[in-house]
Write an enzyme that holds these catalytic residues in place. Structure first.
Site, PDB file in Angstrom:
ATOM      1  N   CYS A 102       4.673   6.550  -1.976  1.00 44.33           N
ATOM      2  CA  CYS A 102       3.909   6.383  -3.043  1.00 44.33           C
ATOM      3  C   CYS A 102       2.372   7.821  -2.775  1.00 44.33           C
ATOM      4  CB  CYS A 102       3.313   5.327  -2.896  1.00 44.33           C
ATOM      5  SG  CYS A 102       2.255   5.219  -4.419  1.00 44.33           S
ATOM      6  N   CYS A 186      -7.403   3.868  -3.528  1.00 51.48           N
ATOM      7  CA  CYS A 186      -6.887   3.654  -4.833  1.00 51.48           C
ATOM      8  C   CYS A 186      -7.312   2.461  -4.693  1.00 51.48           C
ATOM      9  CB  CYS A 186      -5.351   3.664  -4.376  1.00 51.48           C
ATOM     10  SG  CYS A 186      -5.340   5.336  -5.136  1.00 51.48           S
ATOM     11  N   CYS A 214      -4.160   8.880   5.128  1.00 47.65           N
ATOM     12  CA  CYS A 214      -4.189   9.041   3.780  1.00 47.65           C
ATOM     13  C   CYS A 214      -3.607   9.975   2.997  1.00 47.65           C
ATOM     14  CB  CYS A 214      -5.625   9.589   2.901  1.00 47.65           C
ATOM     15  SG  CYS A 214      -5.458  10.276   1.165  1.00 47.65           S
TER      16      CYS A 214
HETATM   17 FE1  SF4 Z   1       0.237   4.914  -3.659  1.00 45.65          FE
HETATM   18 FE2  SF4 Z   1      -2.517   5.447  -4.006  1.00 45.65          FE
HETATM   19 FE3  SF4 Z   1      -1.535   2.932  -2.328  1.00 45.65          FE
HETATM   20 FE4  SF4 Z   1      -1.843   5.810  -1.693  1.00 45.65          FE
HETATM   21  S1  SF4 Z   1      -3.380   4.929  -1.611  1.00 45.65           S
HETATM   22  S2  SF4 Z   1       0.189   4.049  -1.622  1.00 45.65           S
HETATM   23  S3  SF4 Z   1      -1.156   6.520  -3.481  1.00 45.65           S
HETATM   24  S4  SF4 Z   1      -2.123   3.761  -4.482  1.00 45.65           S
END
Ligand code: SF4
Length: 225
Positions: A102, A186, A214
């Site tokens: 993701c 997020c 990240c």
């Molecule tokens: Fe997905 Fe954002 Fe969580 Fe990473 S931080 S897994 S990009 S929702």
């Protein structure tokens, strides 16, 4: 060298420099410093599609104060559609691998595409943010983006130094700091830190193993993993 000297050098040495911002406190400090050097720095940020509203409020506060040239990046819609079709809308909860997938789709890929054409990018990484960042170089070729330098002017600064600078300059800060957040990404993957926890404990807090980094800072090997 001070962060200000590192930033001045970066803009002096490199033809086109992108300041990559998540609009956490380090980003705001860097924007403040860069604006004093170049006036209107180019700032890239990624709207991952899962950011909290407070991050957009933080961005607007910066736009009111600085004349930055902001580029808001976004993931490829086809990648997002495939991700949801194959793994659901919250894949990050199912495994570390899917969380990294993701992050790759929502962060790594848009940033990699956007950095083409730049000679260097500036990031707010600090060495005291955790084990994955302890050896952060101040300036070095970025192994994840060939031909581009990655510059971390705050690498040697502590959290306290960053906050002291922000307070002294009266910088507009992300609203979630006032709610106990110490690291902000997020919405579904970030919570406030509990007393005594380390600075990045609120990121992917359900993961027990693996590297909690990240997607903006995955190494080339990690991206391919
Ligand atoms: Fe997905 Fe954002 Fe969580 Fe990473 S931080 S897994 S990009 S929702």
């Amino acid at each position: 060298m001070t962060p200000q000297e590192i930033i001045r050098d970066a803009y002096g040495i490199h033809r086109r420099v992108a300041l990559v911002a998540s609009f956490q406190i380090e980003s705001v400090v860097l924007i403040d410093m860069a604006a004093q050097v170049v006036g209107e720095p180019e700032v890239l940020t990624i709207d991952t599609g899962r950011l909290p509203q407070a991050t957009f409020d933080a961005i607007d506060a910066i736009l009111e104060r600085y004349s930055i040239r902001l580029r808001v990046l976004a993931p490829d819609p086809q990648d997002l559609a495939l991700l949801a079709a194959e793994h659901g809308t919250n894949p990050f909860l199912r495994s570390v691998e899917l969380r990294r997938h993701c992050c790759d789709i929502r962060k790594t890929r848009p940033l990699s595409a956007a950095l083409e054409g730049y000679d260097a990018w500036i990031t707010g990484l600090r060495r005291d943010q955790g084990a994955t960042r302890a050896a952060t170089p101040i300036s070095a070729p970025d192994p994840a983006h060939e031909g581009i330098a990655k510059i971390a002017p705050l690498a040697e600064w502590t959290r306290d130094q960053v906050w002291a600078y922000a307070r002294e300059r009266g910088l507009p800060l992300h609203p979630l700091y006032a709610q106990g957040y110490t690291s902000i990404g997020c919405a579904p993957c970030t919570r406030a830190a509990q007393p005594g926890e380390d600075e990045r404990a609120g990121r992917w807090w359900w993961e027990q193993d693996g590297v909690k980094e990240c997607g903006l800072h995955f190494s080339a090997a990690e991206v391919k993993a």
